[in-house]
Design a protein around this motif. Structure first.
Motif, PDB file in Angstrom:
ATOM      1  N   LYS A   1      77.315  20.173   5.350  1.00 46.08           N
ATOM      2  CA  LYS A   1      75.995  19.686   4.956  1.00 46.08           C
ATOM      3  C   LYS A   1      74.894  20.739   5.115  1.00 46.08           C
ATOM      4  CE  LYS A   1      77.479  15.476   4.162  1.00 46.08           C
ATOM      5  NZ  LYS A   1      77.511  14.917   2.782  1.00 46.08           N
ATOM      6  N   ALA A   2      75.169  21.817   5.799  1.00 47.23           N
ATOM      7  CA  ALA A   2      74.146  22.834   6.054  1.00 47.23           C
ATOM      8  C   ALA A   2      73.677  23.465   4.744  1.00 47.23           C
ATOM      9  CB  ALA A   2      74.693  23.906   6.988  1.00 47.23           C
ATOM     10  N   ARG A   3      72.366  23.711   4.659  1.00 48.57           N
ATOM     11  CA  ARG A   3      71.781  24.302   3.448  1.00 48.57           C
ATOM     12  C   ARG A   3      71.904  25.820   3.499  1.00 48.57           C
ATOM     13  NH1 ARG A   3      66.210  21.139   4.222  1.00 48.57           N
ATOM     14  NH2 ARG A   3      66.762  21.815   6.322  1.00 48.57           N
ATOM     15  N   THR A   4      73.054  26.300   3.096  1.00 42.15           N
ATOM     16  CA  THR A   4      73.351  27.727   3.100  1.00 42.15           C
ATOM     17  C   THR A   4      74.518  27.976   2.151  1.00 42.15           C
ATOM     18  OG1 THR A   4      74.205  29.569   4.435  1.00 42.15           O
ATOM     19  CG2 THR A   4      74.813  27.354   5.136  1.00 42.15           C
ATOM     20  N   PRO A   5      74.595  29.159   1.556  1.00 39.26           N
ATOM     21  CA  PRO A   5      75.777  29.473   0.738  1.00 39.26           C
ATOM     22  C   PRO A   5      77.052  29.586   1.568  1.00 39.26           C
ATOM     23  CG  PRO A   5      73.953  30.987   0.271  1.00 39.26           C
ATOM     24  CD  PRO A   5      73.586  30.231   1.499  1.00 39.26           C
ATOM     25  N   TYR A   6      76.892  29.674   2.894  1.00 36.25           N
ATOM     26  CA  TYR A   6      78.036  29.879   3.782  1.00 36.25           C
ATOM     27  C   TYR A   6      78.039  28.814   4.879  1.00 36.25           C
ATOM     28  CZ  TYR A   6      77.294  34.374   1.508  1.00 36.25           C
ATOM     29  OH  TYR A   6      77.073  35.357   0.568  1.00 36.25           O
ATOM     30  N   PRO A   7      78.387  27.566   4.546  1.00 34.19           N
ATOM     31  CA  PRO A   7      78.327  26.472   5.535  1.00 34.19           C
ATOM     32  C   PRO A   7      79.539  26.456   6.460  1.00 34.19           C
ATOM     33  CG  PRO A   7      79.056  25.612   3.439  1.00 34.19           C
ATOM     34  CD  PRO A   7      78.779  27.072   3.218  1.00 34.19           C
ATOM     35  N   PHE A   8      79.707  27.543   7.198  1.00 35.19           N
ATOM     36  CA  PHE A   8      80.853  27.675   8.095  1.00 35.19           C
ATOM     37  C   PHE A   8      80.587  28.826   9.056  1.00 35.19           C
ATOM     38  CE2 PHE A   8      81.738  29.724   3.966  1.00 35.19           C
ATOM     39  CZ  PHE A   8      81.742  31.058   4.350  1.00 35.19           C
ATOM     40  N   ILE A   9      81.430  28.905  10.073  1.00 39.60           N
ATOM     41  CA  ILE A   9      81.483  30.078  10.943  1.00 39.60           C
ATOM     42  C   ILE A   9      82.655  30.922  10.469  1.00 39.60           C
ATOM     43  CG2 ILE A   9      81.856  30.914  13.297  1.00 39.60           C
ATOM     44  CD1 ILE A   9      80.733  28.203  14.268  1.00 39.60           C
ATOM     45  N   LEU A  10      82.412  32.189  10.192  1.00 37.64           N
ATOM     46  CA  LEU A  10      83.511  33.070   9.796  1.00 37.64           C
ATOM     47  C   LEU A  10      84.151  33.629  11.052  1.00 37.64           C
ATOM     48  CD1 LEU A  10      85.002  34.400   7.399  1.00 37.64           C
ATOM     49  CD2 LEU A  10      83.504  36.376   7.732  1.00 37.64           C
ATOM     50  N   SER A  11      85.429  33.373  11.216  1.00 43.03           N
ATOM     51  CA  SER A  11      86.174  33.845  12.380  1.00 43.03           C
ATOM     52  C   SER A  11      86.857  35.167  12.030  1.00 43.03           C
ATOM     53  CB  SER A  11      87.216  32.800  12.791  1.00 43.03           C
ATOM     54  OG  SER A  11      88.028  33.272  13.834  1.00 43.03           O
ATOM     55  N   LEU A  12      86.429  36.231  12.723  1.00 45.99           N
ATOM     56  CA  LEU A  12      86.988  37.556  12.462  1.00 45.99           C
ATOM     57  C   LEU A  12      86.899  38.381  13.747  1.00 45.99           C
ATOM     58  CD1 LEU A  12      88.153  39.468  10.279  1.00 45.99           C
ATOM     59  CD2 LEU A  12      85.814  40.244   9.861  1.00 45.99           C
ATOM     60  N   PRO A  13      88.006  38.885  14.262  1.00 38.88           N
ATOM     61  CA  PRO A  13      87.955  39.680  15.493  1.00 38.88           C
ATOM     62  C   PRO A  13      86.977  40.844  15.376  1.00 38.88           C
ATOM     63  CG  PRO A  13      90.222  39.104  14.980  1.00 38.88           C
ATOM     64  CD  PRO A  13      89.399  38.656  13.801  1.00 38.88           C
ATOM     65  N   GLN A  14      86.283  41.110  16.458  1.00 31.69           N
ATOM     66  CA  GLN A  14      85.247  42.143  16.459  1.00 31.69           C
ATOM     67  C   GLN A  14      85.779  43.503  16.008  1.00 31.69           C
ATOM     68  OE1 GLN A  14      82.835  42.395  20.028  1.00 31.69           O
ATOM     69  NE2 GLN A  14      82.693  44.616  19.847  1.00 31.69           N
ATOM     70  N   GLY A  15      86.993  43.850  16.442  1.00 32.73           N
ATOM     71  CA  GLY A  15      87.555  45.141  16.064  1.00 32.73           C
ATOM     72  C   GLY A  15      87.685  45.295  14.567  1.00 32.73           C
ATOM     73  N   LYS A  16      88.013  44.216  13.861  1.00 32.95           N
ATOM     74  CA  LYS A  16      88.131  44.276  12.403  1.00 32.95           C
ATOM     75  C   LYS A  16      86.756  44.354  11.756  1.00 32.95           C
ATOM     76  CE  LYS A  16      92.585  41.888  12.244  1.00 32.95           C
ATOM     77  NZ  LYS A  16      93.357  40.728  11.708  1.00 32.95           N
ATOM     78  N   THR A  17      85.795  43.613  12.298  1.00 30.29           N
ATOM     79  CA  THR A  17      84.429  43.690  11.787  1.00 30.29           C
ATOM     80  C   THR A  17      83.901  45.117  11.893  1.00 30.29           C
ATOM     81  OG1 THR A  17      83.995  41.392  12.418  1.00 30.29           O
ATOM     82  CG2 THR A  17      82.075  42.811  12.075  1.00 30.29           C
ATOM     83  N   GLU A  18      84.113  45.726  13.052  1.00 30.20           N
ATOM     84  CA  GLU A  18      83.656  47.102  13.243  1.00 30.20           C
ATOM     85  C   GLU A  18      84.311  48.041  12.248  1.00 30.20           C
ATOM     86  OE1 GLU A  18      82.941  46.703  18.082  1.00 30.20           O
ATOM     87  OE2 GLU A  18      84.473  48.062  17.298  1.00 30.20           O
ATOM     88  N   ARG A  19      85.602  47.898  12.025  1.00 30.50           N
ATOM     89  CA  ARG A  19      86.303  48.809  11.126  1.00 30.50           C
ATOM     90  C   ARG A  19      85.840  48.685   9.685  1.00 30.50           C
ATOM     91  NH1 ARG A  19      89.141  48.314  15.529  1.00 30.50           N
ATOM     92  NH2 ARG A  19      90.568  49.981  16.186  1.00 30.50           N
ATOM     93  N   LEU A  20      85.464  47.491   9.275  1.00 22.27           N
ATOM     94  CA  LEU A  20      84.936  47.336   7.917  1.00 22.27           C
ATOM     95  C   LEU A  20      83.605  48.077   7.773  1.00 22.27           C
ATOM     96  CD1 LEU A  20      85.781  43.578   7.207  1.00 22.27           C
ATOM     97  CD2 LEU A  20      86.784  45.596   6.098  1.00 22.27           C
ATOM     98  N   MET A  21      82.759  48.018   8.813  1.00 18.54           N
ATOM     99  CA  MET A  21      81.492  48.740   8.752  1.00 18.54           C
ATOM    100  C   MET A  21      81.699  50.247   8.834  1.00 18.54           C
ATOM    101  SD  MET A  21      78.630  46.409  10.708  1.00 18.54           S
ATOM    102  CE  MET A  21      79.557  45.776  12.099  1.00 18.54           C
ATOM    103  N   ILE A  22      82.638  50.673   9.664  1.00 21.32           N
ATOM    104  CA  ILE A  22      82.941  52.102   9.770  1.00 21.32           C
ATOM    105  C   ILE A  22      83.432  52.641   8.425  1.00 21.32           C
ATOM    106  CG2 ILE A  22      84.548  53.762  10.809  1.00 21.32           C
ATOM    107  CD1 ILE A  22      84.322  52.068  13.408  1.00 21.32           C
ATOM    108  N   ALA A  23      84.295  51.872   7.753  1.00 16.27           N
ATOM    109  CA  ALA A  23      84.788  52.301   6.440  1.00 16.27           C
ATOM    110  C   ALA A  23      83.651  52.376   5.422  1.00 16.27           C
ATOM    111  CB  ALA A  23      85.875  51.332   5.962  1.00 16.27           C
ATOM    112  N   TRP A  24      82.735  51.413   5.474  1.00 14.71           N
ATOM    113  CA  TRP A  24      81.574  51.420   4.559  1.00 14.71           C
ATOM    114  C   TRP A  24      80.755  52.685   4.779  1.00 14.71           C
ATOM    115  CZ3 TRP A  24      76.337  51.748   4.396  1.00 14.71           C
ATOM    116  CH2 TRP A  24      75.659  51.212   3.284  1.00 14.71           C
TER     117      TRP A  24
END
Length: 367
Positions: free
Chosen positions: A93-116
């Motif tokens: 019901k939340a007014r957002t294009p992303y009405p959820f919590i995205l579950s992603l381990p921090q190490g993977k999040t960091e690696r995606l930014m490092i690659a960018w």
């Protein structure tokens, strides 16, 4: 020689990396260093939940699609009290294009930014620590390598024991919390629903805990237990534990978040419990706000914008932590008898979902 436009970023965790991404996409040159030898191990969840505001921030860089492709969406939660089902929470019901919590381990999040960043010829300088800053009005960063770098601005994203904050002489304000958290990344013997979190509120001497899925076989457990082993026993059905830890928390913030041309973000500026999954996200919002203001030559507004948001998150998180740590009688009654009926009303269910997703906090002005 000084770079009139260079921003020096101390710390290459999620907050420092987010700052580098946001500044780079806005055309601001950056240099980023970290005292560690590399990013968080990919298999460790650490900061796990990515909230809708963070996903909206990363749309402009294109990182949002990479994060969504790599993560798992948590669209709701089951809440139990004393082991008995009490409430089903839906975030749709939340007014957002992303009405959820995205579950992603921090190490993977960091690696995606490092690659960018790597794709844009920006590399993190590992094993390089900041040892001094000098005059905050005209910063000259001294490094453990012996190098000295004159820069336009410094952004300290170097964690709760921040050398940058120490150099500024900015004290913490706040309080410690009288409790111990246990964490565990686990693999289950049978498949679980990857899209539903589980929250169990203890009664009497039982400890409260939460389960946040990472996929259909693994999850992060967090609870008010003095040892991870007790947390694992309380959940059951676990095949193996891949990482575990215990820690004490405090609810503290830096007395101020800037001085001269030196700024603080993330854990260097505020620390609190992991309840609600605000920590990493709040730091990324700091970083994004700094990037926007710096690129528009409005950096003097940074502290006045961010401190109220930080205070609001600390207040919310303390309230949530206290409720989960020792649920008051009225909270149990409300969750068991009042909330199931109240959330049948669209307005109530929307407000609850938006509170869980931190959409009730002030949103970035440029989104």
């Amino acid at each position: 020689m000084a770079r009139d436009d260079l921003v020096f970023i101390a710390g290459a965790g999620p907050v420092g990396l987010a700052a580098a991404v946001e500044l780079t996409r806005r055309g601001v040159p950056v240099r980023i260093v970290d005292a560690g030898s590399g990013p968080t191990p990919a298999e460790q969840s650490r900061a796990l939940g990515i909230l809708p505001t963070t996903l909206r921030i990363f749309e402009a860089s294109g990182l949002t699609q990479d994060l969504l492709a790599a993560g798992t969406t948590i669209t709701g939660a089951q809440i139990a009290i004393g082991g008995k089902p009490a409430l089903s929470l839906d975030l749709a019901k939340a007014r957002t294009p992303y009405p959820f919590i995205l579950s992603l381990p921090q190490g993977k999040t960091e690696r995606l930014m490092i690659a960018w960043l790597k794709a844009r010829a920006i590399a993190v300088e590992w094993n390089v620590a900041v040892t001094g800053i000098g005059d905050t009005r005209r910063p000259t960063v001294r490094l453990s390598t012996g190098e000295e770098v004159a820069v336009r601005a410094v952004l300290g994203c170097d964690g709760s024991h921040s050398k940058v904050r120490e150099e500024l002489g900015v004290p913490w304000v706040g309080e410690s919390y009288p409790g111990v958290f246990a964490l565990a990344d686990v693999i289950f013997s049978e498949p679980i629903d990857p899209h539903r979190a589980k929250i169990s509120l203890g009664v009497d001497s039982q400890g409260s805990h939460a389960l946040l899925p990472m996929n259909d076989r693994s999850a992060r457990l967090i609870g008010f237990h003095d040892a991870p082993e007790r947390l694992v026993e309380a959940v059951g059905g676990i095949e193996s534990v891949t990482w575990q830890s215990t820690f004490r928390v405090a609810f503290r913030r830096a007395e101020r978040m800037s001085r001269g041309w030196v700024f603080l973000a993330g854990d260097a500026a505020h620390v609190h419990s992991p309840v609600g999954g605000r920590g990493m996200n709040l730091g990324i919002w700091d970083a994004a706000a700094f990037a926007q203001l710096f690129s528009e030559r409005r950096e003097t507004e940074y502290e006045s914008q961010r401190l109220p948001a930080v205070k609001a998150v600390l207040d919310q998180t303390l309230e949530g932590t206290t409720t989960l740590g020792a649920p008051p009688v009225y909270a149990s009654i409300a969750l068991r008898y009042l909330m199931p009926t109240a959330t049948l009303l669209p307005t109530v269910s929307r407000r609850v979902a938006e509170r869980v997703l931190a959409l009730d906090l002030p949103q970035p002005e440029w989104l």
